[in-house]
Design a protein around this motif. Structure first.
Motif, mmCIF file in Angstrom:
data_model
loop_
_atom_site.group_PDB
_atom_site.id
_atom_site.type_symbol
_atom_site.label_atom_id
_atom_site.label_comp_id
_atom_site.label_asym_id
_atom_site.label_seq_id
_atom_site.Cartn_x
_atom_site.Cartn_y
_atom_site.Cartn_z
ATOM 1 N N SER A 68 9.961 -2.041 -4.067
ATOM 2 C CA SER A 68 9.179 -1.378 -3.026
ATOM 3 C C SER A 68 9.198 -2.159 -1.723
ATOM 4 N N VAL B 121 5.324 1.386 -0.361
ATOM 5 C CA VAL B 121 3.889 1.206 -0.554
ATOM 6 C C VAL B 121 3.267 1.022 0.825
ATOM 7 N N ASN C 234 4.865 5.804 -2.550
ATOM 8 C CA ASN C 234 4.660 5.559 -3.980
ATOM 9 C C ASN C 234 3.223 5.165 -4.303
ATOM 10 N N ARG C 235 2.593 4.483 -3.384
ATOM 11 C CA ARG C 235 1.192 4.069 -3.551
ATOM 12 C C ARG C 235 0.604 3.790 -2.181
ATOM 13 N N PRO D 87 -0.669 7.739 -6.076
ATOM 14 C CA PRO D 87 -1.479 6.664 -6.663
ATOM 15 C C PRO D 87 -2.172 5.846 -5.579
ATOM 16 N N THR D 88 -3.423 5.498 -5.832
ATOM 17 C CA THR D 88 -4.274 4.931 -4.796
ATOM 18 C C THR D 88 -4.988 3.682 -5.291
ATOM 19 N N THR D 89 -5.031 2.664 -4.434
ATOM 20 C CA THR D 89 -5.798 1.452 -4.700
ATOM 21 C C THR D 89 -6.803 1.241 -3.582
ATOM 22 N N SER E 112 -5.173 9.331 -9.396
ATOM 23 C CA SER E 112 -4.944 8.001 -9.976
ATOM 24 C C SER E 112 -5.508 6.950 -9.029
ATOM 25 N N GLU F 6 -0.447 -4.725 -6.868
ATOM 26 C CA GLU F 6 -0.562 -3.275 -6.799
ATOM 27 C C GLU F 6 0.770 -2.618 -6.437
ATOM 28 N N ASN G 250 2.474 -1.758 -9.475
ATOM 29 C CA ASN G 250 1.717 -0.866 -10.349
ATOM 30 C C ASN G 250 2.066 0.587 -10.062
ATOM 31 N N ASN G 251 3.307 0.940 -10.257
ATOM 32 C CA ASN G 251 3.768 2.311 -9.983
ATOM 33 C C ASN G 251 4.486 2.889 -11.195
#
Length: 241
Positions: free
Chosen positions: A8, A76, A99-100, A178-180, A210, A237, A240-241
């Motif tokens: 990423s 990301v 991707n995130r 996907p989310t942080t 997510s 993170e 984390n995909n």
């Protein structure tokens, strides 16, 4: 020499008044961890741009999109504070590009809301407020005198059009990214409670498919107060995909 630990590319998007320079310490740590990270200065925040006070959220979102498309691999996006508005537009318009998304003391913009809808039309932009005033709106915890001085010296006024523009998002595919949440001046427990209570500022959070919360107790600018810890969180993170 470091070795890439992730395919990423990490785009680092700063909040209001800030340029790519705000991520210097985090960038150094991410690079040492083997990650490719690119900090951006959004349109309107480049002090060498003579037309910067006319820049809009749409132009900022377009700049993020271009940066994402310039990379062949997964992307990301890390968004701090007021970067939530242009990043929310990108998530709405091009959810497949990302991707995130990692919100740093931030979160997805509430649909139909502008940061400062009543900001005077005759005013070109909003300068960084005195720290006494700023500290009432966002925590300055963890920042020393040198960091505050650099903030004051490097800050660029936020363009009026960016502050006034309403965020319109309608594509439900944005909820699939996907989310942080990196929770600094608010804890993850506070965010989840406000979300459950239906607080309008967290309207988008309840729809995310997510979500991962990470607590990093500090003030609103963790890229300065806890850069190595923030970099480690972003690095983890990104994988984390």
């Amino acid at each position: 020499m470091t070795t890439d630990t992730s395919d990423s590319t990490i785009l680092l998007i700063p909040g209001h008044w800030l340029g790519a320079w705000a991520w210097d310490a985090v960038l150094e740590h991410l690079t040492s961890l083997g990650h490719r990270a690119i900090p951006l200065t959004l349109p309107g925040l480049d002090e060498t741009d003579t037309d910067r006070m006319t820049r809009t959220l749409d132009e900022q979102a377009a700049a993020i999109e271009r940066a994402a498309r310039a990379n062949s691999g997964p992307v990301v996006v890390v968004a701090h504070s007021g970067a939530n508005a242009p990043v929310s537009l990108v998530l709405n318009q091009h959810p497949g590009l990302i991707n995130r998304v990692i919100w740093v003391d931030s979160g997805p913009a509430t649909p139909g809301i502008a940061f400062a809808p009543d900001f005077p039309q005759e005013a070109e932009g909003l300068s960084l407020p005195p720290f006494e005033m700023l500290g009432e709106q966002a925590s300055l915890e963890g920042l020393n005198a040198d960091q505050l001085q650099r903030f004051r010296e490097r800050a660029v006024s936020e363009p009026g059009p960016v502050l006034r523009q309403i965020v319109h998002v309608t594509n439900d595919a944005r909820f699939d990214v996907p989310t942080t949440f990196v929770c600094c001046s608010m804890t993850s427990s506070q965010i989840t409670e406000l979300t459950k209570a239906g607080h309008p500022m967290f309207a988008e959070v309840a729809n995310l498919k997510s979500v991962h919360y990470v607590d990093l107790p500090t003030g609103h600018w963790p890229m300065w107060s806890r850069p190595s810890d923030l970099a480690r969180i972003i690095a983890a993170e990104a994988l984390n995909n």
